[in-house]
Scaffold this motif. Structure first.
Motif, PDB file in Angstrom:
ATOM      1  N   HIS A  49       4.242  -4.595 -13.122  1.00  0.00           N
ATOM      2  CA  HIS A  49       4.895  -3.952 -12.184  1.00  0.00           C
ATOM      3  C   HIS A  49       5.735  -2.952 -12.192  1.00  0.00           C
ATOM      4  O   HIS A  49       6.219  -2.637 -13.471  1.00  0.00           O
ATOM      5  CB  HIS A  49       5.251  -5.145 -10.801  1.00  0.00           C
ATOM      6  CG  HIS A  49       6.498  -5.473 -11.706  1.00  0.00           C
ATOM      7  ND1 HIS A  49       7.593  -5.090 -11.688  1.00  0.00           N
ATOM      8  CD2 HIS A  49       6.664  -6.988 -12.136  1.00  0.00           C
ATOM      9  CE1 HIS A  49       8.518  -6.004 -12.264  1.00  0.00           C
ATOM     10  NE2 HIS A  49       7.725  -6.994 -12.400  1.00  0.00           N
ATOM     11  N   ARG A  74       3.120  -4.954  -1.225  1.00  0.00           N
ATOM     12  CA  ARG A  74       2.302  -5.953  -1.380  1.00  0.00           C
ATOM     13  C   ARG A  74       0.967  -5.488  -1.157  1.00  0.00           C
ATOM     14  O   ARG A  74       0.755  -4.585  -0.166  1.00  0.00           O
ATOM     15  CB  ARG A  74       2.340  -7.559  -0.943  1.00  0.00           C
ATOM     16  CG  ARG A  74       3.580  -7.996  -1.142  1.00  0.00           C
ATOM     17  CD  ARG A  74       4.163  -9.313  -0.302  1.00  0.00           C
ATOM     18  NE  ARG A  74       5.384  -9.845  -0.646  1.00  0.00           N
ATOM     19  CZ  ARG A  74       5.594 -10.776  -1.506  1.00  0.00           C
ATOM     20  NH1 ARG A  74       4.411 -11.129  -2.131  1.00  0.00           N
ATOM     21  NH2 ARG A  74       6.581 -11.316  -1.907  1.00  0.00           N
ATOM     22  N   ASP A  75      -0.174  -5.894  -1.791  1.00  0.00           N
ATOM     23  CA  ASP A  75      -1.530  -5.617  -1.554  1.00  0.00           C
ATOM     24  C   ASP A  75      -2.053  -6.589  -0.359  1.00  0.00           C
ATOM     25  O   ASP A  75      -1.509  -7.412   0.115  1.00  0.00           O
ATOM     26  CB  ASP A  75      -2.370  -5.814  -2.767  1.00  0.00           C
ATOM     27  CG  ASP A  75      -2.405  -7.194  -3.552  1.00  0.00           C
ATOM     28  OD1 ASP A  75      -2.181  -8.041  -2.862  1.00  0.00           O
ATOM     29  OD2 ASP A  75      -2.645  -7.145  -4.668  1.00  0.00           O
ATOM     30  N   GLU A  81       2.178  -4.836  -5.709  1.00  0.00           N
ATOM     31  CA  GLU A  81       1.319  -3.900  -6.237  1.00  0.00           C
ATOM     32  C   GLU A  81       1.737  -3.713  -7.610  1.00  0.00           C
ATOM     33  O   GLU A  81       2.871  -3.597  -7.874  1.00  0.00           O
ATOM     34  CB  GLU A  81       1.735  -2.560  -5.330  1.00  0.00           C
ATOM     35  CG  GLU A  81       0.991  -2.598  -3.967  1.00  0.00           C
ATOM     36  CD  GLU A  81      -0.674  -2.348  -3.888  1.00  0.00           C
ATOM     37  OE1 GLU A  81      -1.006  -2.103  -5.154  1.00  0.00           O
ATOM     38  OE2 GLU A  81      -1.053  -2.387  -2.762  1.00  0.00           O
ATOM     39  N   SER A  84       2.436   0.796  -7.855  1.00  0.00           N
ATOM     40  CA  SER A  84       3.003   1.638  -6.806  1.00  0.00           C
ATOM     41  C   SER A  84       4.428   0.964  -6.547  1.00  0.00           C
ATOM     42  O   SER A  84       4.812  -0.187  -6.527  1.00  0.00           O
ATOM     43  CB  SER A  84       2.448   1.871  -5.331  1.00  0.00           C
ATOM     44  OG  SER A  84       2.215   0.670  -4.762  1.00  0.00           O
ATOM     45  N   CYS A 129      -1.989   1.700 -14.867  1.00  0.00           N
ATOM     46  CA  CYS A 129      -2.239   2.563 -13.722  1.00  0.00           C
ATOM     47  C   CYS A 129      -3.084   3.865 -14.145  1.00  0.00           C
ATOM     48  O   CYS A 129      -3.893   3.983 -14.726  1.00  0.00           O
ATOM     49  CB  CYS A 129      -0.650   2.869 -13.292  1.00  0.00           C
ATOM     50  SG  CYS A 129      -0.053   1.157 -12.568  1.00  0.00           S
TER      51      CYS A 129
END
Length: 516
Positions: A49, A74-75, A81, A84, A129
């Protein structure tokens, strides 16, 4: 005049001398397999993260869970996430807790990897990412290195080349030709099969090494160290007697032939070595002959396509080992193990069914398996892995078939050129395969659909090729005959046990030759 071939028959075409030589050349195959696929285990995905330590300046006493809850969105599954974070603000902690943060942005201060796993390429170089594509790009660059290495060092078979090639991977390009030139035709299939099986064993060793050594630097050292043993073998590996004769170095050729005879405990007939003379240069075909003549153009284009799609699906499956859902170490072990029966079984398949049918069926099968995988739900990893293993079996067997089929389709004068061109097309597919995997960010099924569709089309094209089982090898480019006519004539002659010369005379006994 007696040639090297006759002398090799006298000293033994696959005695202890040749067996030791083959054993030495098989060692690099283990390391080559390691280098081709080790990156898969050095960039294993781990939880991560964004680094949001900025909030600790206003709330130094926050627990880790409180810090993440305030700074990470949160997703849909309620997980933090990974790529991000909430944009930093100049508020005090009470205001952040009361009003919360809404504006998001990409990670600006790096990433945090909470797991206690040893350092990997992913964690040290932040290959996550927006940077995760560098993994596949790096694999593609490696394959490009193999392509260049094959072009530069392929024509070289000198022992000195080994020193230059140690930093590269296509070592077998230099050692293998020298070994095969010492071996009789009837024993070459065993030797080539051994190299293919050693490559498969190398993949299995990779699974064990990467499971036991999680530090990527130590893993690289452990997998690469054995190749430096070749520094000690350079003085042991003999030059090819055939190569020495073609260069006019007759005395050196005689000495190495005498050494081979002594190792095999054979005695050379008196005067046989003295009859050895420099071989006359045979006019060879040119690269343009592959495309100038219609029948050779068809063979060249179809077989280049077959090698391309075969390599495409092979590396498409091999490099996708981390995405099938099961333990990657067990999957890699299965992928390596399945190649051994595929390579061995290929010999019997070619004897029973010829060349064209196996080449077509195996390519189509490997492609169909990939297409079926695109329809398997992500929560069925066992089914996906089993299908992928079947596809790996088919593509491996197809590769071995290609070695035999291609050598028999091209005439002797341009056989090396034709096989080399097909090999280059396979290297190009190896370069593109990692890049195609990048399309998975748009839809997970896209890469596997491409890997599956290509070999199906390539396999169907192989139906247009002539069958070569039981036919004599063509020596010239056949200006007035098509490959089918040549095969039919050779088959007809072989049925009578003889080859007809001009005017119907009997030239010599027909000997069936198979190059593997």
């Amino acid at each position: 005049m007696s040639g090297v071939g006759e002398i090799l028959k006298a000293i033994g075409d696959f005695g202890p001398f040749q067996k030791c030589l083959v054993l030495l050349t098989l060692i690099p195959c283990l390391s080559v397999a390691f280098h081709q696929f080790c990156q898969l285990f050095m960039v294993v995905n781990v939880p991560h993260h964004c680094d949001t330590s900025w909030i600790l300046t206003v709330g130094p006493n926050l627990t880790q869970e409180e810090q993440l809850n305030l700074t990470l969105p949160r997703d849909a599954n309620g997980e933090y996430e990974q790529c991000s974070m909430y944009s930093p603000v100049d508020w005090d902690l009470d205001s952040i807790v009361e009003y919360g943060l809404n504006s998001t942005q990409k990670c600006s201060s790096g990433w945090v990897y909470p797991s206690a796993e040893p350092p990997s390429l992913l964690t040290e170089f932040d290959l996550v990412c927006d940077r995760k594509d560098l993994n596949d790009i790096g694999q593609s660059i490696y394959m490009a290195g193999l392509f260049l290495g094959s072009m530069i060092f392929g024509p070289l078979s000198d022992r000195a080349c080994l020193v230059l090639e140690l930093p590269l991977c296509p070592i077998s390009m230099c050692t293998w030709p020298s070994a095969t030139e010492w071996i009789g035709v009837s024993s070459r299939p065993k030797a080539v099969l051994g190299s293919h099986c050693c490559f498969a064993i190398g993949q299995m060793i990779l699974a064990g090494l990467s499971y036991g050594i999680r530090n990527w630097r130590l893993l690289e050292i452990a997998g690469s160290a054995p190749i430096f043993s070749f520094f000690f073998f350079i003085g042991v590996l003999p030059e090819s007697a055939r190569w020495l004769v073609t260069k006019g170095r007759m005395e050196e050729a005689k000495k190495v032939l005498q050494k081979a005879a002594a190792t095999n405990k054979r005695s050379l007939p008196a005067g046989l070595l003295e009859q050895l003379k420099p071989e006359k240069k045979i006019k060879s075909g040119s690269f343009l002959d592959l495309f100038r003549k219609k029948h050779l153009r068809k063979v060249t284009l179809i077989m280049s396509c077959a090698w391309f799609v075969n390599s495409f699906v092979y590396y498409g499956l091999s490099l996708n080992v981390t995405n099938f859902g099961l333990d990657i170490y067990l999957t890699q072990l299965a992928f390596g193990a399945v190649e051994i029966p595929a390579r061995v079984g290929c010999i019997f398949i070619l004897q029973w069914f010829g060349r064209r049918k196996p080449q077509t069926v195996l390519l189509v099968l490997s492609g169909l398996v990939c297409l079926i995988i695109t329809g398997i739900p992500e929560d069925q990893p066992v089914a996906t892995t089993v299908l992928a293993t079947i596809g790996k079996f088919a593509s491996s067997a197809s590769f071995s078939t290609s070695f035999v089929y291609t050598a028999e389709l091209f005439p002797t004068v341009i056989r090396q050129t034709g096989v080399g061109l097909c090999s280059m097309s396979a290297r190009v597919a190896g370069i593109l395969a990692p890049l195609v995997r990048l399309l998975g960010q748009y839809h997970p099924a896209i890469p596997m659909a491409i890997f599956g569709g290509a070999p199906v089309l390539g396999g169907l094209l192989c139906v247009l090729l002539p069958e070569t089982r039981g036919t004599d090898l063509q020596d010239d480019t056949g200006d007035n005959q098509t490959p089918t006519e040549v095969c039919e004539n050779a088959t007809s002659s072989s049925e009578n046990g003889q080859v007809k010369g001009k005017g119907g005379g009997q030239v010599n006994e027909y000997t069936k030759t198979t190059y593997f």
